[in-house]
Design a protein around this motif. Structure first.
Motif, PDB file in Angstrom:
ATOM      1  N   TRP A 281       0.841  -1.468   0.011  1.00 58.15           N
ATOM      2  CA  TRP A 281       0.021   0.200   0.019  1.00 58.15           C
ATOM      3  C   TRP A 281       0.819   1.271   0.132  1.00 58.15           C
ATOM      4  CZ3 TRP A 281      -1.912   2.683   4.904  1.00 58.15           C
ATOM      5  CH2 TRP A 281      -1.170   2.354   6.124  1.00 58.15           C
ATOM      6  N   SER A 282       0.199   2.266  -0.263  1.00 58.93           N
ATOM      7  CA  SER A 282       1.114   3.468  -0.767  1.00 58.93           C
ATOM      8  C   SER A 282       1.367   4.429   0.748  1.00 58.93           C
ATOM      9  CB  SER A 282       0.367   4.353  -1.458  1.00 58.93           C
ATOM     10  OG  SER A 282      -1.063   4.774  -0.921  1.00 58.93           O
ATOM     11  N   HIS A 283       0.623   4.185   1.780  1.00 60.39           N
ATOM     12  CA  HIS A 283       0.769   5.270   2.950  1.00 60.39           C
ATOM     13  C   HIS A 283       1.465   4.571   4.236  1.00 60.39           C
ATOM     14  CE1 HIS A 283      -1.911   7.710   0.742  1.00 60.39           C
ATOM     15  NE2 HIS A 283      -1.809   8.488   1.631  1.00 60.39           N
ATOM     16  N   LYS A 284       2.396   3.473   4.017  1.00 58.13           N
ATOM     17  CA  LYS A 284       2.912   2.807   5.070  1.00 58.13           C
ATOM     18  C   LYS A 284       4.005   3.664   5.798  1.00 58.13           C
ATOM     19  CE  LYS A 284       4.964  -0.545   3.177  1.00 58.13           C
ATOM     20  NZ  LYS A 284       5.679  -1.824   3.109  1.00 58.13           N
ATOM     21  N   ALA A 285       4.465   4.825   5.080  1.00 61.26           N
ATOM     22  CA  ALA A 285       5.277   5.557   5.958  1.00 61.26           C
ATOM     23  C   ALA A 285       4.990   7.032   5.810  1.00 61.26           C
ATOM     24  CB  ALA A 285       6.872   5.457   5.092  1.00 61.26           C
ATOM     25  N   GLU A 286       3.738   7.356   5.533  1.00 57.88           N
ATOM     26  CA  GLU A 286       2.927   8.655   5.685  1.00 57.88           C
ATOM     27  C   GLU A 286       2.926   9.366   6.965  1.00 57.88           C
ATOM     28  OE1 GLU A 286       2.879  10.726   2.929  1.00 57.88           O
ATOM     29  OE2 GLU A 286       4.103   9.067   2.014  1.00 57.88           O
ATOM     30  N   CYS A 287       3.184  10.326   7.464  1.00 57.34           N
ATOM     31  CA  CYS A 287       2.577  11.053   8.731  1.00 57.34           C
ATOM     32  C   CYS A 287       1.070  10.972   8.906  1.00 57.34           C
ATOM     33  CB  CYS A 287       3.140  12.271   8.922  1.00 57.34           C
ATOM     34  SG  CYS A 287       2.859  13.147  10.391  1.00 57.34           S
ATOM     35  N   CYS A 288       0.629  10.726  10.302  1.00 58.08           N
ATOM     36  CA  CYS A 288      -0.598  10.769  10.828  1.00 58.08           C
ATOM     37  C   CYS A 288      -1.076  12.129  11.131  1.00 58.08           C
ATOM     38  CB  CYS A 288      -0.916   9.509  11.714  1.00 58.08           C
ATOM     39  SG  CYS A 288      -0.181   9.908  13.291  1.00 58.08           S
ATOM     40  N   GLY A 289       0.091  12.730  11.666  1.00 55.52           N
ATOM     41  CA  GLY A 289      -0.233  14.100  11.868  1.00 55.52           C
ATOM     42  C   GLY A 289      -0.268  14.222  13.646  1.00 55.52           C
TER      43      GLY A 289
END
Length: 284
Positions: free
Chosen positions: A179-187
């Motif tokens: 998936w595309s968001h495994k290392a994205e910030c959750c804020g």
């Protein structure tokens, strides 16, 4: 194997289930965790955004306390705490070269619990302890923005396409999704002051996981877990979509695979309950 353990502020509060499951897993693997005596808050996002020197001093003190315990490794379950402790560790080690001396705390190495288990215990040893394979579970391994970044500081996994948590979950018998968001910030750092931004970021992560076919999201940070779990209902109401994705700590799934009970691991304490999913898979 004995190691210093830094629980962080959330360890004794909102992420009590993470603390419980970490203790169970480490005890099962023969690790002896010694909580750092008289530890103080790492400062997380607030301190280093306002006062760099204070943020460093807070964690210099924690590392000195570990050294006084006669231990050379400290591990923490929180990605935020890990980042701050690792920054302090790196700064102290740099000062040795500059001043030709070894300041207190400079001999201590900081690690995240996931990193410690994979590097010091090993996936092969972990695989040998699996009594209840997590067969049939489709999971999204979520690393967030601090567990593997910055690369020069953490030196742990790939900062953009990390795989360590995926590998661990596969060893436990589960399937992980691409998936595309495994290392994205959750804020999470803006949870109190910029709620609308946090809801947007969390919504993108939940949507990406659902689109990839995940049945749950697996995390290694109490801030990420709390953010994604508590914001899920807001995101669903705003988008008119039902996600229903449990946000589970990786140590909870390790303990479950090792044969420990749902209650013992705090799996019954999560806001979005994973119990129906686990029951449907024959794991509870």
């Amino acid at each position: 194997m004995e190691v210093a353990y830094y629980p962080g502020c959330s360890g004794h509060g909102m992420s009590r289930e993470y603390q419980l499951s970490t203790a169970v897993v480490c005890r099962h693997l023969g690790l002896v965790l010694h909580e750092v005596e008289d530890w103080n808050c790492c400062g997380a996002s607030a301190a280093h955004s306002l006062n760099h020197s204070l943020a460093l001093e807070l964690n210099f003190r924690n590392l000195r306390l570990v050294e006084k315990m006669g231990l050379t490794t400290v591990t923490t379950p929180c990605a935020g705490c890990y980042s701050r402790l690792k920054t302090a560790e790196s700064t102290l080690k740099e000062s040795i070269g500059a001043n030709k001396q070894s300041p207190q705390g400079s001999q201590v190495e900081a690690s995240h619990v996931l990193q410690f288990l994979v590097e010091k215990v090993g996936l092969e040893t972990i695989a040998q302890e699996v009594k209840r394979p997590l067969s049939g579970l489709r999971l999204a391994a979520y690393y967030g923005c601090l567990l593997t970044r910055p690369r020069g500081l953490t030196r742990f996994d790939d900062p953009e396409q990390p795989r360590v948590l995926d590998d661990l979950l596969k060893v436990l018998g589960a399937e992980t999704v691409n998936w595309s968001h495994k290392a994205e910030c959750c804020g999470a750092g803006m949870a109190a002051c910029q709620t609308e931004i946090v809801v947007q970021l969390s919504g993108e992560i939940l949507e990406a996981a659902k689109q990839a076919g995940a049945e749950a999201i697996v995390v290694g940070c109490p801030l990420c877990q709390t953010n994604l779990d508590t914001r899920q209902s807001l995101v669903e109401a705003e988008r008119g979509v039902r996600y229903g994705l449990p946000i589970i700590y990786f140590t909870q799934l390790m303990g479950l695979a090792f044969g420990h009970s749902v209650k013992e691991l705090g799996l019954n304490k999560l806001l979005t309950s994973p119990l129906p999913l686990l029951r449907a898979k024959g794991l509870y």
